[in-house]
Design a protein around this motif. Structure first.
Motif, PDB file in Angstrom:
ATOM      1  N   ASN A  15     -12.595  -6.509   8.034  1.00 13.10           N
ATOM      2  CA  ASN A  15     -11.490  -5.551   8.138  1.00 13.10           C
ATOM      3  C   ASN A  15     -11.313  -4.815   6.812  1.00 13.10           C
ATOM      4  O   ASN A  15     -10.796  -5.382   5.846  1.00 13.10           O
ATOM      5  N   GLN A  16     -11.738  -3.553   6.776  1.00 13.43           N
ATOM      6  CA  GLN A  16     -11.590  -2.732   5.574  1.00 13.43           C
ATOM      7  C   GLN A  16     -10.167  -2.184   5.551  1.00 13.43           C
ATOM      8  O   GLN A  16      -9.821  -1.297   6.316  1.00 13.43           O
ATOM      9  N   VAL A  17      -9.341  -2.730   4.655  1.00 14.30           N
ATOM     10  CA  VAL A  17      -7.930  -2.348   4.613  1.00 14.30           C
ATOM     11  C   VAL A  17      -7.736  -1.071   3.791  1.00 14.30           C
ATOM     12  O   VAL A  17      -6.984  -0.175   4.187  1.00 14.30           O
ATOM     13  N   GLY A  32       6.043   9.306  -1.391  1.00 15.23           N
ATOM     14  CA  GLY A  32       6.109   8.501  -0.184  1.00 15.23           C
ATOM     15  C   GLY A  32       4.718   8.061   0.236  1.00 15.23           C
ATOM     16  O   GLY A  32       3.788   8.873   0.268  1.00 15.23           O
ATOM     17  N   LEU A  33       4.561   6.778   0.539  1.00 10.49           N
ATOM     18  CA  LEU A  33       3.279   6.231   0.990  1.00 10.49           C
ATOM     19  C   LEU A  33       3.392   5.959   2.491  1.00 10.49           C
ATOM     20  O   LEU A  33       4.205   5.136   2.913  1.00 10.49           O
ATOM     21  N   VAL A  34       2.584   6.670   3.286  1.00  8.85           N
ATOM     22  CA  VAL A  34       2.723   6.597   4.741  1.00  8.85           C
ATOM     23  C   VAL A  34       1.380   6.282   5.379  1.00  8.85           C
ATOM     24  O   VAL A  34       0.327   6.354   4.750  1.00  8.85           O
ATOM     25  N   GLY A  35       1.437   5.963   6.666  1.00  9.39           N
ATOM     26  CA  GLY A  35       0.250   5.640   7.447  1.00  9.39           C
ATOM     27  C   GLY A  35       0.624   4.690   8.563  1.00  9.39           C
ATOM     28  O   GLY A  35       1.710   4.106   8.573  1.00  9.39           O
ATOM     29  N   ALA A  36      -0.291   4.516   9.506  1.00  9.92           N
ATOM     30  CA  ALA A  36      -0.034   3.636  10.646  1.00  9.92           C
ATOM     31  C   ALA A  36       0.138   2.198  10.175  1.00  9.92           C
ATOM     32  O   ALA A  36      -0.275   1.824   9.072  1.00  9.92           O
ATOM     33  N   ASN A  37       0.760   1.386  11.012  1.00  9.33           N
ATOM     34  CA  ASN A  37       0.906  -0.037  10.703  1.00  9.33           C
ATOM     35  C   ASN A  37      -0.468  -0.665  10.476  1.00  9.33           C
ATOM     36  O   ASN A  37      -1.414  -0.416  11.231  1.00  9.33           O
ATOM     37  N   GLY A  38      -0.578  -1.477   9.434  1.00  9.32           N
ATOM     38  CA  GLY A  38      -1.816  -2.191   9.181  1.00  9.32           C
ATOM     39  C   GLY A  38      -2.840  -1.459   8.342  1.00  9.32           C
ATOM     40  O   GLY A  38      -3.965  -1.963   8.162  1.00  9.32           O
ATOM     41  N   VAL A  39      -2.486  -0.289   7.786  1.00 18.49           N
ATOM     42  CA  VAL A  39      -3.470   0.462   7.000  1.00 18.49           C
ATOM     43  C   VAL A  39      -3.477   0.065   5.529  1.00 18.49           C
ATOM     44  O   VAL A  39      -4.208   0.651   4.736  1.00 18.49           O
ATOM     45  N   GLY A  40      -2.683  -0.898   5.145  1.00 15.15           N
ATOM     46  CA  GLY A  40      -2.790  -1.418   3.796  1.00 15.15           C
ATOM     47  C   GLY A  40      -1.775  -0.899   2.804  1.00 15.15           C
ATOM     48  O   GLY A  40      -1.970  -1.029   1.589  1.00 15.15           O
ATOM     49  N   VAL A 228       1.560  10.527   0.153  1.00 12.04           N
ATOM     50  CA  VAL A 228       0.186  10.037   0.213  1.00 12.04           C
ATOM     51  C   VAL A 228       0.012   9.324   1.551  1.00 12.04           C
ATOM     52  O   VAL A 228       0.754   8.397   1.865  1.00 12.04           O
ATOM     53  N   GLU A 229      -0.939   9.796   2.342  1.00 10.41           N
ATOM     54  CA  GLU A 229      -1.242   9.155   3.624  1.00 10.41           C
ATOM     55  C   GLU A 229      -2.514   8.329   3.490  1.00 10.41           C
ATOM     56  O   GLU A 229      -3.533   8.813   2.986  1.00 10.41           O
ATOM     57  N   ILE A 230      -2.451   7.079   3.931  1.00 10.65           N
ATOM     58  CA  ILE A 230      -3.652   6.279   4.082  1.00 10.65           C
ATOM     59  C   ILE A 230      -4.118   6.457   5.524  1.00 10.65           C
ATOM     60  O   ILE A 230      -3.430   6.051   6.466  1.00 10.65           O
ATOM     61  N   GLU A 231      -5.259   7.100   5.689  1.00  8.45           N
ATOM     62  CA  GLU A 231      -5.750   7.489   7.015  1.00  8.45           C
ATOM     63  C   GLU A 231      -6.172   6.248   7.807  1.00  8.45           C
ATOM     64  O   GLU A 231      -6.795   5.331   7.277  1.00  8.45           O
ATOM     65  N   GLU A 232      -5.807   6.223   9.081  1.00 10.70           N
ATOM     66  CA  GLU A 232      -5.947   5.022   9.902  1.00 10.70           C
ATOM     67  C   GLU A 232      -7.397   4.579  10.071  1.00 10.70           C
ATOM     68  O   GLU A 232      -7.680   3.375  10.096  1.00 10.70           O
ATOM     69  N   HIS A 233      -8.316   5.521  10.192  1.00 10.00           N
ATOM     70  CA  HIS A 233      -9.700   5.150  10.494  1.00 10.00           C
ATOM     71  C   HIS A 233     -10.555   5.016   9.232  1.00 10.00           C
ATOM     72  O   HIS A 233     -11.269   4.028   9.068  1.00 10.00           O
TER      73      HIS A 233
END
Length: 249
Positions: A15-17, A32-40, A228-233
């Motif tokens: 699992n690459q977080v 703000g740090l955003v992204g889907a649940n579980g993206v680290g 800053v968005e951490i992209e889900e994929h």
């Protein structure tokens, strides 16, 4: 630069977080740090404070900058009273005040190092003022009232508080400490409407840098100046200048 995140990666098994996450937070910026649940997002916060080791990359914090994180505040509070928690969290400000008093006493005595004393006094005075040392008693009442915990007896043990009270007392102590970099992970979870509105106003005028993880769109719109968005994929990061609405568009 207050905080620089350079190519941070973290995996748990297959699992690459986080994948080569890179962004920067200048002095005074609210991000703000955003992204889907579980993206680290929370993993990244813990990497910044040194609680988790990354697989690769580097976190750089400005020399001498103090970092404040809510979970750290609460973890250190076991067995303490509310007053003791606040005093512990304010330790660095209290130390600055003690050193300033010693420098004032030294400067009135004849000596050869007056220039050095004046230079140190000027630097520490700027730090003390920036972190609200001169109006600490006023801010204590302001913050405790704003977060709806002023009614709690200061000699009450933190362990006896409800989960929501613990969170708000810990947040109050952290805000009073006024660290150079404030890390907040879902700070709105235990706040009612009035306390949330107060926190939004407080952060808008906060002099330090702020990195906040939140799913509350309105809160982010009111408080941050970049996203800053951490992209889900890909699990990579992309930075946007502006509030949440600008990012969403």
């Amino acid at each position: 630069m207050l905080l620089a995140i350079d190519n941070i990666s973290k995996a748990y098994g297959d699992n690459q977080v986080l994948n080569n996450v890179t962004f920067a937070l200048p002095y005074g910026q609210k991000l703000g740090l955003v992204g889907a649940n579980g993206v680290g997002k929370s993993t990244l916060i813990k990497i910044i404070i040194g609680e988790i080791e990354p697989d690769g990359g580097e976190v750089r914090v400005a020399s001498g900058a103090e970092i404040g994180y809510l979970a750290q505040t609460l973890n250190a509070a076991a067995g303490q009273t509310i007053a003791e928690l606040i005093d512990t969290t304010l330790g660095n400000i209290r130390q600055l005040e003690v050193r300033l008093r010693k420098l004032e006493a030294a400067m009135v005595q004849p000596g050869d190092d007056l220039v050095g004393l004046l230079a140190e006094y000027s630097e520490l005075t700027e730090q003390f003022e920036r972190r609200g040392g001169y109006d600490l008693d006023y801010r204590l009442d302001q913050v405790m009232t704003g977060l709806a915990v002023a009614h709690l007896a200061r000699d009450r043990r933190v362990a006896t508080l409800s989960g929501g009270e613990k969170s708000r007392v810990g947040l109050a102590a952290l805000l009073l400490a006024a660290p150079d970099l404030l890390l907040l992970d879902e700070p709105t979870n235990h706040l009612d409407f009035a306390a949330l509105a107060w926190l939004e106003g407080y952060l808008q005028t906060y002099k330090g840098g702020v990195l906040v993880v939140s799913h509350d769109r309105h809160f982010l719109n009111q408080t941050v100046t970049a996203i800053v968005e951490i992209e889900e994929h890909s699990r990579e990061a992309k930075q946007y200048s502006g509030n949440y609405d600008f990012y969403a568009q």
